[in-house]
Every structure is written in structure tokens, then in C-alpha cells.
Design an enzyme around this catalytic site. Structure first.
Site: not given
Ligand code: F6R
Length: 606
Positions: A102, A502, A601
Site C-alpha cells: 500500500g 479526406h 511486453k
Molecule cells: C500496446 C502496448 C505497446 C506499448 C509500447 C510502449 O498495448 O503495450 O504499444 O505501449 O511498446 O511500451 P512502454 O510504455 O513500456 O514504453
């Protein structure tokens, strides 16, 4: 978001169980971990930065003696990941150990008070005030339980805690306010934990603590009281039927859906902003000659929304630049007064790091909005503000987007107030609405999820879709389309609605889905025309709007009704149905939304 565990048993040593339970909570945080146990009237602690297995290899958690102990896996909010900042935290005497999930909002005040009373602090964490407060109350001969209760009455913010003391080694005291905590009832064993997976191998009988409740656990008993009144509370035991895998996802089939549902909590935690850092951001922005936002993907869409926020609210012009394009657009910093705001969930996106470095080398002040404490971007930036979304496991960003928007709207509101562009009433309105946002987002999810799920059955058969918005809703539309593309593999195009005539309108034929993000703001009257243009060409019209917006509702095949909020806040509730739509469409098409193809990710290559 951290994970806590406490175990007391008559069946021997608990250190191994604590470590294994922490492993099952690692999804809640993994930058440091620690365990404290009691044996022969002494508290033993092992903790460090790193993942649980790494620390275990170095320190051997299982060698900790004793049949009572507490553990913690951390997701840093105050202070970098380090041994000192890892939990458990102790009082001066080393007789009280505490783990906490928290945010203690008034910790600086309490730290100062306690320091004057002679307490010595060893970490930078907010948590460390708790064992010292308990130590202080124990001086007046209170029981451990009463000292914990008194300490908790002094702290502001959110907590789930577990406390042990070598003076009363036969019990664990645990308590909660706003952070999750449950009690597991085993066979001559009692548990407290942040989440069910931690204790599932040992028991399926649980009691869920409510806000402002605390419990005293012995191996064979549980006593629950209200923290404020001290009154005893009787609670039902619930039997959990989840499999371990279901339990890790909180009963949701995918992390993405769990994380969409976590948004009220994530937004609420993010609203507990570091006020000093917020003020620095605002001052840097107000005194800058030129303001740049840089980011990638979803974070870029938050940057784009921020550009509208600053313009509409604070009358400040800025540029939102896709990170990988920054180098080619950046003219240098001739005045030496530019500011660059880099936005990134991971803080490790190569494109965003490179753009930030280029700016920094040119003398630009780099401000960062990041979710992962201690990540590369936080080390490169001059100043950092954290979104407090907790770890995001689903590849598609959801809760980190709405928490970025939350922070960015706080920055815009404060800048607008300080440069006199909004009066006190509007500033108060914005803050009140932000504080109501967790509830509003929860209501949206509860009200709209079934309708969106039905809509997804139809969209799952479409090959293309337009997502259209005007003004700040352009950012919402772009983000909605990105979610659909990346997890449902449907060609979805986000576009400014006014620009669609457009060119893109040529694609529209009968049945072509057009999703309009149409909140009742200054763009509303213009978007009605865009809706009717698409309708005239036979498009299937889906609108996200508010109940007062009859003109778009009557032209729609499907209307999703959202709460009315201040115009700069609309992307927060309006993105939620689009996240759910992408999720259910992906599931309907048989794809795993947590593992979209070709995506990672964190994109650490340029
Ligand atoms: C879309 C997604 C990616 C991230 C991008 C940037 O859902 O997760 O487009 O937003 O790769 O990642 P960060 O925010 O970690 O720089």
C-alpha cells in the site's frame, strides 16, 4: 502493488512455506523480497533486491528458523529496489517486523515526528514508519494488538500489513485498508496473504478482511476487530474452488481481463501522487520554451491525449512525437529551456530511451512518467513521476494507459491553475472528478461488460473497423484501434473523425463497422456530421457517448452510454469499453489475448 504473506503453525518450521507462498505472489511485484521469522525470542530477517529465486540462491530463505513468520515481494513505490528498502522492516530494537502493501501518504510527517522522538530509519520507504510507530505505542505498556491498532489510526493512505514481535511470538497481527488481505484457516496453521494463490496448497477456507479490519492469528484461532472502534467482528468462512492457475489470475480467464478490472484500484493508487515531484513537473512545464512528449504505442496515445489536455486547459502548446521519429523531428534546444516528457510503462522501451538521451545530450530537461521503479528511463530522467498500476502481465497495455492519463490530467490541471487559465472552481471540479474516477470506471465495467461481450460476437466476423474521434477523443480512438489490432488481429484504423472524409471514407461499404468516440465536449456537434456521413454509406455505427447525446444515439446501431466527465478526463472512462471490446473479440476469435503474436511486453530494440 506488492505481495505479503504471514504463516503461524504448530507443525514446525514455516520458512519454506513462506518462500513458496511468496513465489505464487511474485506476479504482484518482483524487484525485491524478504522473510522474517521468530525463534527463541529473536527475529531473524533475510531480504535483498532481486527475484525470490535469486535471493534464495544467495541467502537460503529455508534456513530461517521458527514456526511463525512474514514475507514480502516488492514492487517499489518509495525508494529504489535495494536491500535497505526491501521488506520486512524493523523497529529500532529489532523486536518488531512489518510487511506492507500500500502507500502511507503521511509518512514524511510521521518520519519527522518519530525521528524527533529518537527513532532511527534505515530505508527510504513509507512502510518503515509503521514498526517505529508500533514501538512507540508499546512504550506505554500496550499489547502488541493495541499498539498496532493505535499505529494504524495515525497513518493515512492504504495498507495491508502483517506484524510479528519477538515479545509476543505466539501471534501474527494483520490489518487492511484499501489493499487486499485475506486470512487462510489451515489445520493447526493460520495464514494471511494478499491473494488466494499464496495459500491455496495449504487451505481452501478463507476469510476476506474488509477495509479497516484487523486480525490476530494464532495457529488455532482468528480474532477480527474494527481498527477504528476495536469492536469484535464476526465473519463468514468462504470455500475457494479455484484451481491454482485460475487463482493467479484472480478467477479471471486472462491477465488482460484481470488488469482491465484492476483499473479502479490502479487509478486510485496513482492519484496518491508524490506532490513534490508533481510540482517540479508543473514548474518545468510552465517555464519551458518548448514542450515535447515522446513515447511509443499505447504510451504515445497517452502523450497525444496530454497534448490536448495542456492546450485546452492550460493554453500551452506542445508536440507529441512518436519516440522512434523524435530524432528526425527534433531541431535541437537553442534556448536551453525545453522540456521533454517521456512516457513509458516499462521504462525500458529502446525508442523512448534513445529519444530521451538525444534530448538530454542537447541540454533538454527530461521528465519521465514510468510504471517500473528503477527502470532505465528513471535513471536517465532528471525527474520522475510514477504511475502506480502495479505489474502489468498482459502484453496489451490497459491499466497502465488509464493511470498515465490520470497523472497527465493532474499535471495539466495543476499547470492550468498555476498559470491562471482555470479558476479555483474548475480546479476543484477536476480534482473531485479525478477522485470519483475509480468508482466511475468500476461502474462502467459493471454496466457495460455484458453488452460489449455481445457486440464482440458480431465484430469477431469483421475484417476491418474504423475508430473515429475528434479532439482528445482522437487519442482514445487510436488506442481502441491499437487494442483491436494487436490482440484480435482485425485491421482497425484509428483516425480523427474530421479527417476521415479526406480519403478513408472510400473504404466504407454497407456493414463496415465505424466506432465513434463521441463524448459531449466541444467537438460533439461536429462529430454528429461525421456519424451521419458514415451512416449514409451504410456503415454499422457503434457510438460511445453519454446519455444526453440524442443526436448520435439515434443514428447508432449500438450505443454504449458512459458517464459525463470533464472533457479532458473523458479518455479514462471511454477507453474501458474499447479495451473490453478488443479482449472479447480476441477470445471470440479463439486467440490468447495475453500472448499476442509477434509482440513482446517490453520492446528493447530500436
Ligand atoms: C500496446 C502496448 C505497446 C506499448 C509500447 C510502449 O498495448 O503495450 O504499444 O505501449 O511498446 O511500451 P512502454 O510504455 O513500456 O514504453
Amino acid at each position: 502493488m506488492c505481495g505479503i504473506i504471514g504463516i503461524i503453525s504448530t507443525n514446525g518450521n514455516v520458512s519454506r512455506m513462506l518462500r513458496e507462498s511468496l513465489k505464487r505472489l511474485e506476479y504482484r511485484g518482483y524487484d525485491s523480497a524478504g522473510i522474517a521469522t521468530i525463534a527463541n525470542g529473536i527475529i531473524f530477517v533475510k531480504k535483498d533486491k532481486g527475484k525470490i529465486d535469486e535471493i534464495h540462491r544467495m541467502l537460503n530463505f529455508d534456513s530461517l528458523p521458527g514456526n511463525i513468520g512474514i514475507g514480502h515481494t516488492r514492487w517499489a513505490t518509495h525508494g529504489q529496489p535495494s536491500r535497505e528498502n526491501a521488506h520486512p522492516h524493523l523497529d529500532c530494537s529489532g523486536m518488531i517486523a512489518v510487511v506492507h502493501n500500500g502507500i502511507i501518504e503521511n509518512y514524511l510527517e510521521l518520519r519527522e515526528e518519530l525521528s524527533k522522538l529518537g527513532h532511527t530509519f534505515r530505508s527510504e520507504t513509507d512502510t518503515e514508519v509503521i514498526p517505529h510507530l508500533i514501538e512507540e505505542f508499546l512504550k506505554s505498556n500496550k499489547s502488541l494488538e493495541e499498539a498496532v491498532r493505535q499505529a494504524l489510526l495515525k497513518v493515512k493512505g492504504s495498507f495491508a500489513i502483517a506484524v510479528i514481535s519477538s515479545k509476543e511470538p505466539d501471534k501474527i497481527i494483520c490489518a487492511r485498508k484499501e489493499s487486499p488481505l485475506l486470512i487462510g484457516i489451515g489445520n493447526s496453521q493460520m495464514f494471511c496473504a494478499s491473494d488466494i494463490p499464496a495459500i491455496l496448497p495449504y487451505t481452501r477456507n478463507i476469510i476476506v478482511l474488509d477495509d479497516m479490519e484487523m486480525a490476530v492469528l494464532t495457529p488455532n484461532s482468528v480474532t477480527i476487530r474494527r481498527i477504528d472502534t476495536g469492536e469484535i467482528v464476526n465473519k463468514d468462512i468462504i470455500q475457494v474452488s479455484w484451481s491454482p492457475e485460475e487463482a493467479e489470475k484472480g478467477g479471471f480467464p486472462h491477465f488482460m481481463l484481470k488488469e482491465i478490472h484492476e483499473q479502479p484500484r490502479a487509478i486510485r493508487d496513482t492519484l496518491r501522487v508524490d506532490e513534490k515531484a508533481l510540482e517540479i513537473f508543473v514548474q518545468k512545464i510552465l517555464t519551458a520554451d518548448k514542450i515535447y512528449f515522446v513515447a511509443a504505442g499505447t504510451s504515445y496515445h497517452a502523450a497525444l491525449a496530454a497534448k490536448y489536455m495542456l492546450a485546452k486547459l492550460a493554453g500551452l502548446g506542445s508536440d507529441a512525437i512518436i519516440a522512434s521519429e523524435f530524432e528526425e523531428q527534433f531541431p535541437g534546444d537553442s534556448s536551453g529551456d525545453s522540456v521533454l516528457i517521456a512516457i513509458s510503462q516499462s521504462g525500458e522501451t529502446a525508442d523512448t530511451l534513445v529519444a530521451s538521451r538525444i534530448a538530454k545530450n542537447a541540454g533538454v530537461c527530461v521528465l519521465a512518467i514510468v510504471n517500473v521503479v528503477g527502470s532505465s528511463l528513471t535513471r536517465l530522467a532528471d525527474h520522475v513521476l510514477y504511475t502506480r498500476a502495479g505489474p502489468e502481465i498482459g502484453v496489451a497495455a490497459t491499466k497502465t494507459f488509464t493511470t498515465q492519463l490520470t497523472l497527465l490530467s493532474m499535471i495539466a490541471a495543476k499547470a492550468a491553475r498555476e498559470n491562471g487559465m482555470i479558476d479555483l472552481d474548475e480546479y476543484i471540479r477536476l480534482n473531485t472528478e479525478l477522485n470519483e474516477m475509480p468508482r466511475k470506471v468500476r461502474d462502467v465495467i459493471e454496466r457495460i461488460e455484458i453488452k460489449v461481450k455481445q457486440l464482440s460476437k458480431h465484430l469477431a466476423n469483421c475484417r476491418n473497423a474504423f475508430y473515429l474521434g475528434r479532439g482528445i477523443s482522437t487519442a482514445t480512438a487510436l488506442e481502441g484501434a491499437l487494442k483491436m489490432k494487436e490482440i484480435a488481429y482485425i485491421h482497425a484504423e484509428g483516425y480523427p473523425a474530421g479527417e476521415s472524409k479526406h480519403g478513408p471514407i472510400a473504404l466504407v461499404e454497407p456493414g463496415f463497422p465505424c466506432i465513434f468516440v463521441a463524448p459531449p465536449d466541444s467537438t460533439y456537434h461536429s462529430i454528429i456530421g461525421n456519424v451521419t456521413e458514415m451512416k449514409a454509406r451504410g456503415a454499422e455505427i457503434i457510438v460511445l457517448t453519454s446519455k444526453s447525446c440524442d443526436d448520435v444515439i439515434k443514428n447508432a446501431n449500438t450505443a454504449l452510454i458512459l458517464p459525463e466527465v470533464h472533457p479532458i478526463l473523458s479518455p479514462i472512462p471511454y477507453i474501458v469499453p474499447l479495451q473490453l471490446l478488443a479482449y472479447y473479440t480476441a477470445v471470440e476469435r479463439g486467440y490468447d489475448p495475453d500472448r499476442p503474436r509477434n509482440l513482446a511486453k517490453s520492446v528493447t530494440v530500436q
